[in-house]
Motif scaffolding. Structure first.
Motif, PDB file in Angstrom:
ATOM      1  N   ASN A 112       0.923  -0.915   0.216  1.00 17.25           N
ATOM      2  CA  ASN A 112       0.297   0.167   0.142  1.00 17.25           C
ATOM      3  C   ASN A 112       0.919   1.276   0.230  1.00 17.25           C
ATOM      4  O   ASN A 112       0.126   2.755  -0.010  1.00 17.25           O
ATOM      5  N   ASN A 145      -1.738  -9.271 -13.097  1.00 16.85           N
ATOM      6  CA  ASN A 145      -1.893  -9.629 -11.048  1.00 16.85           C
ATOM      7  C   ASN A 145      -1.025  -8.087 -10.874  1.00 16.85           C
ATOM      8  O   ASN A 145      -2.505  -7.661  -9.505  1.00 16.85           O
ATOM      9  N   VAL A 146      -0.727  -6.905 -11.062  1.00 25.85           N
ATOM     10  CA  VAL A 146      -0.606  -5.656 -10.967  1.00 25.85           C
ATOM     11  C   VAL A 146      -1.698  -5.018 -10.762  1.00 25.85           C
ATOM     12  O   VAL A 146      -1.984  -4.067  -9.757  1.00 25.85           O
ATOM     13  N   ASP A 158      -4.608  -5.439 -10.712  1.00 22.05           N
ATOM     14  CA  ASP A 158      -6.013  -6.358 -10.395  1.00 22.05           C
ATOM     15  C   ASP A 158      -5.271  -5.330  -9.707  1.00 22.05           C
ATOM     16  O   ASP A 158      -6.857  -5.014  -8.950  1.00 22.05           O
ATOM     17  N   TYR A 159      -4.265  -6.182  -8.488  1.00 26.73           N
ATOM     18  CA  TYR A 159      -4.395  -5.295  -7.633  1.00 26.73           C
ATOM     19  C   TYR A 159      -4.359  -3.798  -6.689  1.00 26.73           C
ATOM     20  O   TYR A 159      -4.879  -3.886  -5.800  1.00 26.73           O
ATOM     21  N   GLN A 165      -7.794  -2.178  -7.257  1.00 26.01           N
ATOM     22  CA  GLN A 165      -8.964  -2.594  -5.758  1.00 26.01           C
ATOM     23  C   GLN A 165      -8.713  -1.545  -5.559  1.00 26.01           C
ATOM     24  O   GLN A 165      -9.264  -1.650  -4.538  1.00 26.01           O
ATOM     25  N   ARG A 166      -7.704  -0.963  -5.084  1.00 27.19           N
ATOM     26  CA  ARG A 166      -7.000  -1.012  -4.423  1.00 27.19           C
ATOM     27  C   ARG A 166      -7.411   1.041  -4.113  1.00 27.19           C
ATOM     28  O   ARG A 166      -6.614   2.076  -3.424  1.00 27.19           O
ATOM     29  N   THR A 169       8.946  -6.454  -8.894  1.00 27.84           N
ATOM     30  CA  THR A 169       7.474  -7.488  -8.664  1.00 27.84           C
ATOM     31  C   THR A 169       7.747  -8.799  -9.851  1.00 27.84           C
ATOM     32  O   THR A 169       8.232  -8.323 -10.829  1.00 27.84           O
ATOM     33  N   GLU A 211       3.495  -8.861   1.932  1.00 26.20           N
ATOM     34  CA  GLU A 211       2.039  -8.830   0.668  1.00 26.20           C
ATOM     35  C   GLU A 211       2.784 -10.396   0.150  1.00 26.20           C
ATOM     36  O   GLU A 211       3.732 -10.113  -1.104  1.00 26.20           O
ATOM     37  N   ILE A 247       0.475 -10.993  -3.392  1.00 30.36           N
ATOM     38  CA  ILE A 247      -1.139 -10.975  -4.236  1.00 30.36           C
ATOM     39  C   ILE A 247      -1.995 -11.542  -4.714  1.00 30.36           C
ATOM     40  O   ILE A 247      -2.556 -11.386  -4.905  1.00 30.36           O
ATOM     41  N   SER A 248      -0.959 -12.886  -5.031  1.00 31.76           N
ATOM     42  CA  SER A 248      -1.270 -13.701  -6.434  1.00 31.76           C
ATOM     43  C   SER A 248      -1.590 -15.190  -5.789  1.00 31.76           C
ATOM     44  O   SER A 248      -0.442 -15.223  -4.458  1.00 31.76           O
TER      45      SER A 248
END
Length: 335
Positions: A136, A154-155, A157-158, A161-162, A190, A214, A216-217
């Protein structure tokens, strides 16, 4: 209708062209595996010029099963963006690579994922000096990633969403992404956490970096073959299961000869070819599983020497522990 029939006939002919992978391998005298480039612990070239790693050992397990000889397992380094094309055009027989088993890859792409052998998840590496404690905290960050992988989606989407903003910079391969991050061109790097831990050993000052907490996937990774040859897919799958079953049964490279000679356990005897000939259904010799354990080791041995406590990577088993130890690694019964 005519076009549909013609298309079906073409697909059938393409499938038939690859229907005899095991026969091709035996005739060639070597099994060819595609591996990822320069990935310490998974697939890398050591100081003596020898290929080593978790993925390389599973290629050698195929050589042991088919030929009784790990020298007849040949690895070919392929970049992620080229790997599926190399497999589809029979440049290799199997990919023992770092590819995630996903819906789109397993459906309609001509590929078959045989078995999840390593359970991973995407993470982020940052410099300790940046004082970043969480993903975050990467709002507005520039992130390095390899091109042609699932990491970009994946990045996206993550962060979406935030409601976090970011800029992703992709590179032709994982090593260029790592180098760019090391040169300060990105705030974060990443990849799968396992790859961050292994490839992070190649940074100028590895101790100056940290992997954020974290994940994330979910990234189940395992061998990939063409979907046109189910017999070959079965063989690859059960060779992988053999390494797992050996650990479950307590069979190691050190005690396999003793157990083959004296064990009274029915499943051990079946597994090692003492009482049953399971190999014939795979087109292999009676002692195929024995050869795997004797020449390569069981799953735990392979993990420990390449990624675990006996390696520079030092990964814990975690999800890659046996099911009876709370992990996800399990093999069907050999009976």
């Amino acid at each position: 209708m005519a076009l549909t029939v013609a298309a079906a006939a073409l697909l059938a002919s393409l499938g038939a062209a690859h229907a005899g992978t095991l026969d091709d391998v035996k005739q060639r005298g070597v099994v060819r595996c595609g591996t990822s480039p320069n990935n310490p612990g998974f697939a890398f070239t050591d100081s003596a010029g020898k290929q080593r790693g978790f993925d390389v050992d599973f290629c050698r397990a195929l050589g042991a099963a088919i030929f009784g000889d790990i020298a007849k397992a040949e690895t070919k380094v392929v970049e992620p963006r080229d790997a599926f094309t190399v497999l589809a055009t029979a440049g290799v027989d199997v990919l023992t690579h770092r590819f995630t088993w996903s819906f789109n890859r397993d459906n309609g792409a001509g590929l078959e994922f045989t078995q999840a052998l390593f359970y991973d998840g995407q993470g982020f590496m940052v410099r300790k000096s940046a004082n970043v404690k969480s993903v975050n905290d990467l709002n507005g960050a520039t992130i390095c990633a390899a091109q042609g992988t699932t990491t970009e989606l994946n990045v996206a989407d993550y962060f979406r969403q935030r409601k976090l903003t970011y800029k992703i910079v992709t590179f032709n391969g994982t090593d260029p992404a790592r180098l760019a991050y090391d040169e300060g061109r990105c705030d974060a790097w990443t990849n799968d956490r396992g790859s961050l831990a292994s490839r992070g050993q190649g940074l100028k000052n590895p101790a100056d970096h940290v992997i954020l907490p974290e994940t994330i996937s979910k990234e189940p990774v395992g061998p990939v073959v063409r979907d046109s040859d189910p017999k070959w897919a079965h063989l690859v799958r059960w060779v992988m299961f053999a390494t797992i079953a050996a650990e479950e049964l307590g069979i190691t490279s050190e005690n396999v000869d003793e157990l083959k000679a004296s064990s009274t356990n029915p499943e051990v005897k079946r597994f090692l070819g003492v009482s049953d000939d399971l190999g014939q259904k795979l087109g292999l010799s009676r002692d195929w599983a024995y050869n795997i354990v004797k020449l390569v080791g069981n799953y735990g041995e392979i993990f420990d020497r390449n990624l675990g406590a006996k390696s520079p990577i030092g990964l814990s088993r975690g999800l890659n522990g046996l099911w009876k130890d709370g992990g996800l690694i399990i093999a069907p019964p050999f009976r």
